[in-house]
Design a protein around this motif. Structure first.
Motif, PDB file in Angstrom:
ATOM      1  N   LEU A   1    -125.087-109.270 -18.985  1.00  0.00           N
ATOM      2  CA  LEU A   1    -125.242-109.324 -17.540  1.00  0.00           C
ATOM      3  C   LEU A   1    -124.036-109.988 -16.886  1.00  0.00           C
ATOM      4  O   LEU A   1    -123.536-109.520 -15.850  1.00  0.00           O
ATOM      5  CB  LEU A   1    -126.525-110.073 -17.187  1.00  0.00           C
ATOM      6  CG  LEU A   1    -126.819-110.271 -15.698  1.00  0.00           C
ATOM      7  CD1 LEU A   1    -126.929-108.919 -14.990  1.00  0.00           C
ATOM      8  CD2 LEU A   1    -128.085-111.089 -15.501  1.00  0.00           C
TER       9      LEU A   1
ATOM     10  N   GLU B   1    -125.451-103.560 -15.153  1.00  0.00           N
ATOM     11  CA  GLU B   1    -126.058-104.729 -14.508  1.00  0.00           C
ATOM     12  C   GLU B   1    -127.556-104.482 -14.305  1.00  0.00           C
ATOM     13  O   GLU B   1    -128.397-105.351 -14.595  1.00  0.00           O
ATOM     14  CB  GLU B   1    -125.375-104.971 -13.165  1.00  0.00           C
ATOM     15  CG  GLU B   1    -125.879-106.214 -12.440  1.00  0.00           C
ATOM     16  CD  GLU B   1    -125.233-106.348 -11.071  1.00  0.00           C
ATOM     17  OE1 GLU B   1    -124.562-107.369 -10.835  1.00  0.00           O
ATOM     18  OE2 GLU B   1    -125.406-105.424 -10.231  1.00  0.00           O
TER      19      GLU B   1
ATOM     20  N   HIS C   1    -130.754-106.544 -15.961  1.00  0.00           N
ATOM     21  CA  HIS C   1    -131.823-107.143 -15.150  1.00  0.00           C
ATOM     22  C   HIS C   1    -133.190-106.635 -15.600  1.00  0.00           C
ATOM     23  O   HIS C   1    -134.148-107.406 -15.721  1.00  0.00           O
ATOM     24  CB  HIS C   1    -131.616-106.805 -13.670  1.00  0.00           C
ATOM     25  CG  HIS C   1    -130.591-107.645 -12.984  1.00  0.00           C
ATOM     26  ND1 HIS C   1    -130.595-109.021 -13.034  1.00  0.00           N
ATOM     27  CD2 HIS C   1    -129.513-107.293 -12.205  1.00  0.00           C
ATOM     28  CE1 HIS C   1    -129.587-109.500 -12.316  1.00  0.00           C
ATOM     29  NE2 HIS C   1    -128.910-108.467 -11.807  1.00  0.00           N
TER      30      HIS C   1
ATOM     31  N   ASP D   1    -136.452-108.621 -14.618  1.00  0.00           N
ATOM     32  CA  ASP D   1    -136.260-108.811 -13.179  1.00  0.00           C
ATOM     33  C   ASP D   1    -136.126-107.439 -12.523  1.00  0.00           C
ATOM     34  O   ASP D   1    -135.013-106.997 -12.178  1.00  0.00           O
ATOM     35  CB  ASP D   1    -135.014-109.654 -12.904  1.00  0.00           C
ATOM     36  CG  ASP D   1    -134.952-110.145 -11.457  1.00  0.00           C
ATOM     37  OD1 ASP D   1    -135.681-109.557 -10.618  1.00  0.00           O
ATOM     38  OD2 ASP D   1    -134.182-111.071 -11.165  1.00  0.00           O
TER      39      ASP D   1
ATOM     40  N   ALA E   1    -134.211-107.301  -9.017  1.00  0.00           N
ATOM     41  CA  ALA E   1    -132.745-107.343  -9.098  1.00  0.00           C
ATOM     42  C   ALA E   1    -132.202-106.041  -9.675  1.00  0.00           C
ATOM     43  O   ALA E   1    -131.150-105.534  -9.239  1.00  0.00           O
ATOM     44  CB  ALA E   1    -132.306-108.515  -9.958  1.00  0.00           C
ATOM     45  N   ALA E   2    -132.924-105.479 -10.655  1.00  0.00           N
ATOM     46  CA  ALA E   2    -132.513-104.198 -11.226  1.00  0.00           C
ATOM     47  C   ALA E   2    -132.496-103.128 -10.143  1.00  0.00           C
ATOM     48  O   ALA E   2    -131.564-102.306 -10.064  1.00  0.00           O
ATOM     49  CB  ALA E   2    -133.449-103.798 -12.357  1.00  0.00           C
TER      50      ALA E   2
ATOM     51  N   SER F   1    -129.365-103.275  -8.066  1.00  0.00           N
ATOM     52  CA  SER F   1    -128.201-102.717  -8.781  1.00  0.00           C
ATOM     53  C   SER F   1    -128.212-101.190  -8.740  1.00  0.00           C
ATOM     54  O   SER F   1    -127.177-100.548  -8.503  1.00  0.00           O
ATOM     55  CB  SER F   1    -128.193-103.205 -10.230  1.00  0.00           C
ATOM     56  OG  SER F   1    -128.062-104.614 -10.300  1.00  0.00           O
TER      57      SER F   1
END
Length: 498
Positions: free
Chosen positions: A76, A96, A100, A105, A108-109, A112
Protein backbone atom coordinates in the motif's frame (compact mmCIF):
# COMPACT_ATOMS: atom_id res chain seq x y z
CA UNK A 1 59.64 16.20 -31.58
CA UNK A 2 60.20 12.45 -31.85
CA UNK A 3 57.58 9.83 -31.39
CA UNK A 4 59.31 8.74 -28.23
CA UNK A 5 58.90 12.20 -26.77
CA UNK A 6 55.13 12.27 -27.32
CA UNK A 7 53.05 11.88 -24.08
CA UNK A 8 50.36 9.13 -23.86
CA UNK A 9 46.95 10.65 -23.25
CA UNK A 10 44.25 8.35 -21.66
CA UNK A 11 40.74 8.34 -23.18
CA UNK A 12 38.10 9.70 -20.77
CA UNK A 13 35.75 7.03 -19.12
CA UNK A 14 32.09 7.67 -19.89
CA UNK A 15 29.88 6.50 -16.94
CA UNK A 16 26.45 4.92 -17.71
CA UNK A 17 23.38 6.94 -16.74
CA UNK A 18 21.84 5.58 -13.43
CA UNK A 19 18.45 5.53 -15.08
CA UNK A 20 19.78 2.97 -17.53
CA UNK A 21 21.00 0.78 -14.70
CA UNK A 22 17.62 1.23 -13.00
CA UNK A 23 15.78 0.15 -16.13
CA UNK A 24 17.99 -2.91 -16.41
CA UNK A 25 17.20 -3.84 -12.83
CA UNK A 26 13.49 -3.38 -13.51
CA UNK A 27 13.65 -5.71 -16.51
CA UNK A 28 15.58 -8.24 -14.46
CA UNK A 29 12.94 -8.00 -11.77
CA UNK A 30 10.18 -8.53 -14.32
CA UNK A 31 11.75 -11.84 -15.33
CA UNK A 32 11.90 -12.97 -11.70
CA UNK A 33 8.29 -11.83 -11.15
CA UNK A 34 7.02 -13.82 -14.15
CA UNK A 35 8.83 -16.88 -12.78
CA UNK A 36 7.20 -16.31 -9.36
CA UNK A 37 10.59 -15.67 -7.77
CA UNK A 38 9.17 -12.80 -5.79
CA UNK A 39 12.00 -12.26 -3.31
CA UNK A 40 14.50 -11.87 -6.15
CA UNK A 41 12.06 -9.63 -8.00
CA UNK A 42 11.63 -7.50 -4.88
CA UNK A 43 15.40 -7.02 -4.57
CA UNK A 44 15.65 -5.93 -8.21
CA UNK A 45 12.83 -3.41 -7.95
CA UNK A 46 14.28 -2.03 -4.70
CA UNK A 47 17.63 -1.52 -6.46
CA UNK A 48 15.89 0.23 -9.35
CA UNK A 49 14.17 2.58 -6.86
CA UNK A 50 17.52 3.38 -5.22
CA UNK A 51 18.92 4.30 -8.63
CA UNK A 52 15.86 6.24 -9.73
CA UNK A 53 13.59 7.15 -6.78
CA UNK A 54 11.30 9.34 -8.89
CA UNK A 55 9.96 6.63 -11.21
CA UNK A 56 6.34 5.75 -10.37
CA UNK A 57 6.45 2.47 -12.32
CA UNK A 58 9.22 1.04 -10.11
CA UNK A 59 7.12 1.64 -6.98
CA UNK A 60 4.14 0.13 -8.78
CA UNK A 61 6.09 -2.99 -9.66
CA UNK A 62 7.40 -3.37 -6.14
CA UNK A 63 3.86 -2.89 -4.80
CA UNK A 64 2.65 -5.74 -7.02
CA UNK A 65 5.49 -7.95 -5.71
CA UNK A 66 4.70 -7.13 -2.07
CA UNK A 67 1.09 -8.11 -2.77
CA UNK A 68 2.20 -11.51 -4.06
CA UNK A 69 4.12 -11.93 -0.78
CA UNK A 70 0.95 -10.95 1.20
CA UNK A 71 2.71 -7.86 2.55
CA UNK A 72 -0.19 -5.54 1.91
CA UNK A 73 0.89 -2.69 4.19
CA UNK A 74 4.23 -2.37 2.40
CA UNK A 75 2.46 -2.74 -0.93
CA UNK A 76 0.00 0.00 0.00
CA UNK A 77 2.80 2.42 0.84
CA UNK A 78 4.51 1.80 -2.51
CA UNK A 79 1.23 2.15 -4.41
CA UNK A 80 0.55 5.46 -2.67
CA UNK A 81 4.04 6.69 -3.50
CA UNK A 82 3.57 5.71 -7.13
CA UNK A 83 0.47 7.92 -7.52
CA UNK A 84 2.10 10.73 -5.58
CA UNK A 85 4.84 10.70 -8.22
CA UNK A 86 2.38 10.33 -11.10
CA UNK A 87 -1.23 11.33 -10.48
CA UNK A 88 -2.27 9.70 -13.77
CA UNK A 89 -0.68 6.31 -12.96
CA UNK A 90 -3.68 4.01 -13.34
CA UNK A 91 -1.91 0.82 -12.19
CA UNK A 92 -0.87 2.62 -9.02
CA UNK A 93 -4.49 3.44 -8.15
CA UNK A 94 -5.59 -0.13 -8.98
CA UNK A 95 -2.94 -1.57 -6.67
CA UNK A 96 -3.77 0.96 -3.98
CA UNK A 97 -7.43 -0.14 -4.18
CA UNK A 98 -6.55 -3.83 -4.04
CA UNK A 99 -4.41 -3.26 -0.94
CA UNK A 100 -7.17 -1.30 0.80
CA UNK A 101 -9.63 -4.08 -0.02
CA UNK A 102 -7.30 -6.86 1.13
CA UNK A 103 -6.73 -4.99 4.41
CA UNK A 104 -10.47 -4.62 4.99
CA UNK A 105 -11.08 -0.96 4.11
CA UNK A 106 -13.71 -1.13 1.33
CA UNK A 107 -14.47 2.59 1.61
CA UNK A 108 -10.85 3.60 0.90
CA UNK A 109 -10.71 0.96 -1.83
CA UNK A 110 -13.78 2.56 -3.44
CA UNK A 111 -12.05 5.95 -3.52
CA UNK A 112 -9.03 4.43 -5.28
CA UNK A 113 -11.18 2.71 -7.88
CA UNK A 114 -13.12 5.91 -8.50
CA UNK A 115 -9.79 7.56 -9.37
CA UNK A 116 -9.14 4.77 -11.84
CA UNK A 117 -12.55 5.22 -13.48
CA UNK A 118 -11.97 8.97 -13.80
CA UNK A 119 -8.87 8.16 -15.86
CA UNK A 120 -10.23 5.03 -17.59
CA UNK A 121 -14.06 4.84 -17.32
CA UNK A 122 -14.17 1.30 -18.73
CA UNK A 123 -11.37 -0.18 -16.63
CA UNK A 124 -12.68 -3.72 -16.02
CA UNK A 125 -10.54 -4.36 -12.92
CA UNK A 126 -11.79 -1.21 -11.21
CA UNK A 127 -15.42 -1.96 -12.10
CA UNK A 128 -15.15 -5.55 -10.78
CA UNK A 129 -13.31 -4.64 -7.60
CA UNK A 130 -15.56 -1.67 -6.88
CA UNK A 131 -18.52 -4.10 -6.86
CA UNK A 132 -16.55 -6.34 -4.48
CA UNK A 133 -15.92 -3.39 -2.16
CA UNK A 134 -19.64 -2.57 -2.10
CA UNK A 135 -20.42 -6.23 -1.40
CA UNK A 136 -18.03 -6.25 1.58
CA UNK A 137 -19.64 -3.09 2.99
CA UNK A 138 -23.06 -4.73 2.69
CA UNK A 139 -21.87 -7.83 4.53
CA UNK A 140 -20.43 -5.61 7.27
CA UNK A 141 -23.79 -3.86 7.71
CA UNK A 142 -25.66 -7.16 7.88
CA UNK A 143 -23.13 -8.57 10.37
CA UNK A 144 -23.46 -5.51 12.64
CA UNK A 145 -27.24 -5.82 12.71
CA UNK A 146 -27.22 -9.58 13.28
CA UNK A 147 -24.62 -9.30 16.04
CA UNK A 148 -26.98 -6.98 17.92
CA UNK A 149 -29.76 -9.55 17.48
CA UNK A 150 -27.52 -12.39 18.67
CA UNK A 151 -27.70 -14.23 15.34
CA UNK A 152 -24.06 -15.29 15.50
CA UNK A 153 -24.32 -17.93 12.78
CA UNK A 154 -25.28 -15.27 10.27
CA UNK A 155 -22.49 -13.00 11.51
CA UNK A 156 -20.05 -15.87 10.99
CA UNK A 157 -21.30 -16.36 7.44
CA UNK A 158 -20.86 -12.63 6.69
CA UNK A 159 -17.36 -12.55 8.15
CA UNK A 160 -16.30 -15.57 6.10
CA UNK A 161 -17.50 -13.81 2.93
CA UNK A 162 -15.60 -10.66 3.93
CA UNK A 163 -12.40 -12.60 4.63
CA UNK A 164 -12.60 -14.24 1.21
CA UNK A 165 -12.32 -10.77 -0.34
CA UNK A 166 -10.16 -9.18 2.38
CA UNK A 167 -7.67 -11.92 3.39
CA UNK A 168 -5.34 -9.57 5.31
CA UNK A 169 -8.02 -7.90 7.42
CA UNK A 170 -7.27 -8.56 11.10
CA UNK A 171 -10.54 -6.93 12.14
CA UNK A 172 -12.65 -9.47 10.26
CA UNK A 173 -10.60 -12.34 11.62
CA UNK A 174 -11.04 -11.03 15.17
CA UNK A 175 -14.78 -10.80 14.69
CA UNK A 176 -14.92 -14.31 13.25
CA UNK A 177 -12.97 -15.60 16.26
CA UNK A 178 -15.35 -13.74 18.58
CA UNK A 179 -18.53 -15.22 17.09
CA UNK A 180 -16.97 -18.69 17.02
CA UNK A 181 -16.48 -18.32 20.78
CA UNK A 182 -20.08 -17.15 21.19
CA UNK A 183 -21.21 -20.21 19.21
CA UNK A 184 -19.27 -22.51 21.53
CA UNK A 185 -16.64 -23.42 18.92
CA UNK A 186 -13.80 -22.62 21.27
CA UNK A 187 -11.01 -24.57 19.60
CA UNK A 188 -11.52 -22.83 16.26
CA UNK A 189 -11.84 -19.47 17.97
CA UNK A 190 -8.58 -19.89 19.85
CA UNK A 191 -6.78 -20.97 16.68
CA UNK A 192 -7.79 -17.73 14.95
CA UNK A 193 -6.79 -15.65 17.98
CA UNK A 194 -3.45 -17.44 18.36
CA UNK A 195 -2.67 -16.93 14.66
CA UNK A 196 -3.11 -13.18 15.13
CA UNK A 197 -1.05 -13.18 18.32
CA UNK A 198 1.84 -14.94 16.61
CA UNK A 199 2.12 -11.91 14.33
CA UNK A 200 1.21 -9.33 16.98
CA UNK A 201 1.62 -10.57 20.55
CA UNK A 202 0.16 -7.35 21.95
CA UNK A 203 -3.09 -7.42 19.98
CA UNK A 204 -5.65 -6.60 22.68
CA UNK A 205 -8.62 -7.84 20.64
CA UNK A 206 -7.05 -11.28 20.12
CA UNK A 207 -6.18 -11.54 23.83
CA UNK A 208 -9.78 -10.60 24.63
CA UNK A 209 -11.10 -13.42 22.39
CA UNK A 210 -8.78 -15.93 24.02
CA UNK A 211 -10.02 -14.75 27.42
CA UNK A 212 -13.62 -15.25 26.24
CA UNK A 213 -12.87 -18.87 25.32
CA UNK A 214 -11.31 -19.54 28.71
CA UNK A 215 -14.23 -17.89 30.50
CA UNK A 216 -16.85 -19.84 28.54
CA UNK A 217 -14.95 -23.07 29.29
CA UNK A 218 -15.09 -22.29 33.03
CA UNK A 219 -11.34 -21.57 33.30
CA UNK A 220 -12.08 -18.47 35.33
CA UNK A 221 -8.65 -17.64 36.78
CA UNK A 222 -6.89 -17.65 33.40
CA UNK A 223 -9.80 -15.80 31.81
CA UNK A 224 -9.49 -13.02 34.40
CA UNK A 225 -5.74 -12.77 33.70
CA UNK A 226 -6.47 -12.26 30.00
CA UNK A 227 -9.13 -9.60 30.62
CA UNK A 228 -6.78 -7.76 32.98
CA UNK A 229 -4.02 -7.85 30.35
CA UNK A 230 -6.40 -6.44 27.74
CA UNK A 231 -7.35 -3.55 30.02
CA UNK A 232 -3.68 -2.80 30.70
CA UNK A 233 -3.02 -2.63 26.96
CA UNK A 234 -6.26 -0.85 26.11
CA UNK A 235 -7.96 0.68 29.18
CA UNK A 236 -10.97 1.72 27.09
CA UNK A 237 -11.58 -1.76 25.61
CA UNK A 238 -15.33 -1.83 26.26
CA UNK A 239 -15.98 -5.48 25.36
CA UNK A 240 -13.25 -6.71 27.72
CA UNK A 241 -14.55 -4.43 30.45
CA UNK A 242 -18.13 -5.67 30.01
CA UNK A 243 -17.33 -9.39 29.95
CA UNK A 244 -14.95 -9.03 32.92
CA UNK A 245 -17.73 -7.37 34.91
CA UNK A 246 -20.25 -10.04 33.88
CA UNK A 247 -17.85 -12.85 34.72
CA UNK A 248 -17.25 -11.55 38.25
CA UNK A 249 -20.99 -10.99 38.84
CA UNK A 250 -21.90 -14.43 37.49
CA UNK A 251 -19.39 -16.31 39.61
CA UNK A 252 -20.35 -14.35 42.73
CA UNK A 253 -24.08 -15.01 42.26
CA UNK A 254 -23.53 -18.70 41.57
CA UNK A 255 -21.43 -19.11 44.72
CA UNK A 256 -24.06 -17.24 46.73
CA UNK A 257 -26.69 -19.69 45.49
CA UNK A 258 -24.49 -22.66 46.35
CA UNK A 259 -24.01 -21.30 49.86
CA UNK A 260 -27.77 -20.99 50.42
CA UNK A 261 -28.30 -24.51 49.06
CA UNK A 262 -25.73 -25.96 51.45
CA UNK A 263 -27.46 -24.12 54.29
CA UNK A 264 -30.78 -25.68 53.37
CA UNK A 265 -32.35 -22.41 52.23
CA UNK A 266 -33.83 -23.94 49.08
CA UNK A 267 -36.10 -21.13 47.90
CA UNK A 268 -33.33 -18.55 48.38
CA UNK A 269 -30.95 -20.77 46.40
CA UNK A 270 -33.56 -21.21 43.66
CA UNK A 271 -34.02 -17.43 43.38
CA UNK A 272 -30.26 -16.78 43.28
CA UNK A 273 -29.68 -19.32 40.52
CA UNK A 274 -32.50 -17.64 38.58
CA UNK A 275 -30.81 -14.24 38.98
CA UNK A 276 -27.47 -15.71 37.91
CA UNK A 277 -29.00 -17.08 34.71
CA UNK A 278 -29.95 -13.55 33.64
CA UNK A 279 -26.37 -12.22 33.85
CA UNK A 280 -24.70 -13.69 30.76
CA UNK A 281 -26.78 -15.77 28.32
CA UNK A 282 -23.66 -16.41 26.22
CA UNK A 283 -21.85 -18.41 28.92
CA UNK A 284 -23.29 -21.77 27.95
CA UNK A 285 -21.01 -23.88 30.15
CA UNK A 286 -21.72 -22.02 33.38
CA UNK A 287 -25.40 -21.56 32.57
CA UNK A 288 -25.70 -25.30 31.97
CA UNK A 289 -24.47 -25.84 35.53
CA UNK A 290 -26.83 -23.18 36.84
CA UNK A 291 -29.81 -24.84 35.18
CA UNK A 292 -28.78 -28.15 36.73
CA UNK A 293 -28.38 -26.54 40.15
CA UNK A 294 -31.80 -24.93 39.88
CA UNK A 295 -33.29 -28.25 38.74
CA UNK A 296 -31.81 -29.96 41.79
CA UNK A 297 -33.35 -27.37 44.08
CA UNK A 298 -36.62 -27.43 42.13
CA UNK A 299 -36.97 -31.18 42.53
CA UNK A 300 -36.50 -30.82 46.28
CA UNK A 301 -39.18 -28.11 46.27
CA UNK A 302 -41.45 -30.54 44.39
CA UNK A 303 -41.36 -28.37 41.26
CA UNK A 304 -40.97 -31.42 39.09
CA UNK A 305 -42.02 -30.02 35.73
CA UNK A 306 -39.81 -26.95 36.24
CA UNK A 307 -36.93 -29.23 37.24
CA UNK A 308 -37.39 -31.32 34.09
CA UNK A 309 -37.43 -28.16 31.95
CA UNK A 310 -34.22 -26.91 33.60
CA UNK A 311 -32.47 -30.23 33.03
CA UNK A 312 -33.51 -30.06 29.39
CA UNK A 313 -31.99 -26.59 29.09
CA UNK A 314 -28.82 -27.86 30.77
CA UNK A 315 -28.33 -30.71 28.29
CA UNK A 316 -29.26 -28.45 25.37
CA UNK A 317 -26.24 -26.34 26.34
CA UNK A 318 -24.02 -29.35 27.09
CA UNK A 319 -25.18 -32.63 25.58
CA UNK A 320 -22.60 -34.63 27.57
CA UNK A 321 -23.77 -33.34 30.96
CA UNK A 322 -24.30 -36.68 32.74
CA UNK A 323 -25.59 -35.22 36.03
CA UNK A 324 -28.31 -33.30 34.21
CA UNK A 325 -29.48 -36.43 32.39
CA UNK A 326 -29.52 -38.33 35.69
CA UNK A 327 -31.52 -35.63 37.44
CA UNK A 328 -34.05 -35.42 34.60
CA UNK A 329 -34.40 -39.21 34.46
CA UNK A 330 -35.07 -39.29 38.22
CA UNK A 331 -37.71 -36.57 37.83
CA UNK A 332 -39.32 -38.56 35.02
CA UNK A 333 -39.40 -41.62 37.26
CA UNK A 334 -40.90 -39.64 40.15
CA UNK A 335 -43.62 -38.29 37.86
CA UNK A 336 -44.21 -41.71 36.26
CA UNK A 337 -43.12 -40.55 32.79
CA UNK A 338 -41.41 -43.87 32.21
CA UNK A 339 -40.97 -43.68 28.43
CA UNK A 340 -38.94 -40.48 28.87
CA UNK A 341 -37.05 -41.95 31.81
CA UNK A 342 -35.99 -44.98 29.75
CA UNK A 343 -34.75 -42.73 26.93
CA UNK A 344 -32.66 -40.72 29.37
CA UNK A 345 -31.20 -43.78 31.10
CA UNK A 346 -30.29 -45.25 27.71
CA UNK A 347 -28.41 -42.02 26.91
CA UNK A 348 -26.78 -42.11 30.34
CA UNK A 349 -25.64 -45.69 29.87
CA UNK A 350 -24.08 -44.78 26.52
CA UNK A 351 -22.14 -41.97 28.21
CA UNK A 352 -21.11 -44.07 31.21
CA UNK A 353 -21.48 -47.86 31.10
CA UNK A 354 -21.30 -48.33 34.88
CA UNK A 355 -23.14 -51.07 36.75
CA UNK A 356 -25.17 -48.45 38.61
CA UNK A 357 -26.37 -46.86 35.38
CA UNK A 358 -27.20 -50.30 33.99
CA UNK A 359 -29.28 -51.01 37.10
CA UNK A 360 -31.12 -47.69 36.77
CA UNK A 361 -31.91 -48.42 33.13
CA UNK A 362 -33.26 -51.87 34.01
CA UNK A 363 -35.43 -50.41 36.76
CA UNK A 364 -36.83 -47.79 34.39
CA UNK A 365 -37.62 -50.43 31.79
CA UNK A 366 -39.37 -52.53 34.43
CA UNK A 367 -41.46 -49.56 35.59
CA UNK A 368 -42.31 -48.79 31.97
CA UNK A 369 -43.44 -52.37 31.47
CA UNK A 370 -45.51 -52.24 34.63
CA UNK A 371 -47.08 -48.95 33.59
CA UNK A 372 -48.41 -50.54 30.39
CA UNK A 373 -50.54 -52.94 32.44
CA UNK A 374 -53.72 -52.12 34.26
CA UNK A 375 -52.95 -50.24 37.45
CA UNK A 376 -54.86 -52.30 39.98
CA UNK A 377 -53.93 -49.97 42.81
CA UNK A 378 -55.40 -47.05 40.88
CA UNK A 379 -58.52 -49.07 40.03
CA UNK A 380 -59.14 -49.69 43.74
CA UNK A 381 -58.01 -46.18 44.66
CA UNK A 382 -55.33 -47.29 47.11
CA UNK A 383 -51.62 -46.79 47.63
CA UNK A 384 -49.08 -49.46 46.71
CA UNK A 385 -48.38 -49.84 50.43
CA UNK A 386 -52.01 -50.69 51.24
CA UNK A 387 -52.65 -53.40 53.85
CA UNK A 388 -54.93 -56.44 53.35
CA UNK A 389 -57.73 -54.73 55.26
CA UNK A 390 -57.39 -51.58 53.14
CA UNK A 391 -57.53 -53.69 49.97
CA UNK A 392 -60.75 -55.36 51.20
CA UNK A 393 -62.35 -52.07 52.16
CA UNK A 394 -61.46 -50.56 48.82
CA UNK A 395 -62.89 -53.51 46.91
CA UNK A 396 -66.10 -53.43 48.93
CA UNK A 397 -66.58 -49.74 48.16
CA UNK A 398 -65.77 -49.94 44.45
CA UNK A 399 -67.68 -53.16 43.82
CA UNK A 400 -70.87 -51.69 45.27
CA UNK A 401 -70.41 -48.46 43.26
CA UNK A 402 -69.96 -50.23 39.92
CA UNK A 403 -72.19 -53.32 40.33
CA UNK A 404 -74.50 -53.66 37.27
CA UNK A 405 -77.66 -53.90 39.42
CA UNK A 406 -77.09 -50.42 40.64
CA UNK A 407 -77.06 -49.13 37.04
CA UNK A 408 -79.93 -51.24 35.65
CA UNK A 409 -81.97 -48.13 34.88
CA UNK A 410 -79.10 -46.23 33.19
CA UNK A 411 -78.58 -45.96 29.45
CA UNK A 412 -76.98 -48.94 27.66
CA UNK A 413 -73.68 -47.04 27.25
CA UNK A 414 -73.48 -46.29 30.96
CA UNK A 415 -74.38 -49.86 31.83
CA UNK A 416 -71.64 -51.14 29.55
CA UNK A 417 -69.04 -48.81 31.07
CA UNK A 418 -70.01 -49.67 34.63
CA UNK A 419 -69.93 -53.39 33.84
CA UNK A 420 -66.39 -52.96 32.53
CA UNK A 421 -65.32 -51.15 35.70
CA UNK A 422 -66.99 -53.79 37.86
CA UNK A 423 -64.98 -56.47 36.09
CA UNK A 424 -61.72 -54.50 36.56
CA UNK A 425 -62.45 -54.08 40.26
CA UNK A 426 -62.86 -57.84 40.52
CA UNK A 427 -59.56 -58.44 38.70
CA UNK A 428 -57.77 -55.97 40.95
CA UNK A 429 -59.09 -57.60 44.11
CA UNK A 430 -58.28 -61.09 42.87
CA UNK A 431 -54.63 -60.12 42.28
CA UNK A 432 -53.97 -57.84 45.23
CA UNK A 433 -55.70 -60.06 47.79
CA UNK A 434 -53.49 -63.00 46.85
CA UNK A 435 -50.03 -62.59 48.36
CA UNK A 436 -48.26 -64.60 45.65
CA UNK A 437 -50.03 -62.88 42.76
CA UNK A 438 -49.55 -59.47 44.33
CA UNK A 439 -45.83 -60.11 44.75
CA UNK A 440 -45.46 -61.04 41.09
CA UNK A 441 -47.58 -58.08 40.01
CA UNK A 442 -45.49 -55.68 42.10
CA UNK A 443 -42.25 -57.10 40.68
CA UNK A 444 -43.45 -56.64 37.11
CA UNK A 445 -43.53 -60.36 36.34
CA UNK A 446 -46.12 -61.72 33.94
CA UNK A 447 -49.08 -63.06 35.88
CA UNK A 448 -49.65 -65.90 33.44
CA UNK A 449 -46.26 -67.35 34.42
CA UNK A 450 -47.20 -68.20 37.99
CA UNK A 451 -45.53 -71.25 39.41
CA UNK A 452 -47.63 -74.36 38.96
CA UNK A 453 -49.00 -73.15 35.64
CA UNK A 454 -52.42 -71.86 34.93
CA UNK A 455 -51.68 -68.34 36.05
CA UNK A 456 -54.62 -65.99 36.56
CA UNK A 457 -57.82 -66.52 34.69
CA UNK A 458 -58.84 -63.02 33.57
CA UNK A 459 -62.07 -64.50 32.23
CA UNK A 460 -63.31 -65.25 35.76
CA UNK A 461 -66.85 -64.11 36.50
CA UNK A 462 -66.64 -60.87 38.56
CA UNK A 463 -69.99 -61.71 40.09
CA UNK A 464 -68.48 -64.89 41.49
CA UNK A 465 -65.73 -62.84 43.16
CA UNK A 466 -68.38 -60.45 44.44
CA UNK A 467 -70.56 -63.33 45.78
CA UNK A 468 -67.58 -65.03 47.42
CA UNK A 469 -66.45 -61.82 49.06
CA UNK A 470 -69.82 -60.79 50.46
CA UNK A 471 -71.03 -64.27 51.40
CA UNK A 472 -67.97 -64.54 53.62
CA UNK A 473 -69.49 -61.88 55.81
CA UNK A 474 -67.41 -59.02 54.55
CA UNK A 475 -70.20 -56.85 53.19
CA UNK A 476 -71.87 -54.43 55.56
CA UNK A 477 -74.14 -51.91 53.98
CA UNK A 478 -76.67 -54.45 52.60
CA UNK A 479 -78.93 -57.23 53.98
CA UNK A 480 -79.47 -60.85 52.99
CA UNK A 481 -82.88 -62.36 52.48
CA UNK A 482 -85.59 -63.11 49.96
CA UNK A 483 -85.48 -65.31 46.94
CA UNK A 484 -82.48 -65.53 44.57
CA UNK A 485 -82.16 -62.15 42.94
CA UNK A 486 -81.14 -61.27 39.43
CA UNK A 487 -78.10 -59.53 38.11
CA UNK A 488 -75.72 -61.98 39.70
CA UNK A 489 -76.35 -60.80 43.26
CA UNK A 490 -76.77 -63.77 45.56
CA UNK A 491 -79.77 -64.20 47.77
CA UNK A 492 -81.50 -61.04 46.53
CA UNK A 493 -79.12 -58.54 48.12
CA UNK A 494 -80.81 -55.28 48.95
CA UNK A 495 -78.40 -52.36 48.59
CA UNK A 496 -78.57 -49.68 51.23
CA UNK A 497 -76.62 -46.75 49.72
CA UNK A 498 -76.18 -43.74 51.86
Amino acid sequence: MSDDDQMEVESPIIEKDPSIYAEEKKEEGNVFYKNKQYIDALNCYSKAIELCPTCAAYYGNRAATYMMLYKYLEALEDARQSVRLDSAFVKGYVREGKCHLALGDPTAAGRSYQQVLMLEPQNSTALTDLALADRVKKFEEIADADFQKGDYRKVLYCMERCIETCPACVRYRIRKAEVLALLGRYQESQEFANDILRKDSMNADAIHVRGMCLYYQDNIDKAFQHFQQVLRLAPDHQKARDIYRKAKALIAKKEEGNKEFRSGNLQAAYDLYTEALDIDPNNKFTNSKLYFNRATVGSKLNKMEEAIADCTRAVDLDDTYLKAYLRRAKCYMDTEQFDDAVRDYEKIFKLDKSQENKRLLQEAKLELKKSKRKDYYKILGIAKTATVDEIKKAYRKRALVHHPDRHSHDTPDVQKEEEKKFKEVGEAYSILSDERKKSRYDSGADLDELEGGGGFDFGVDPNQIFQTFFSSGGGPGFSFGGPQGGGGIPGGFTFQFG
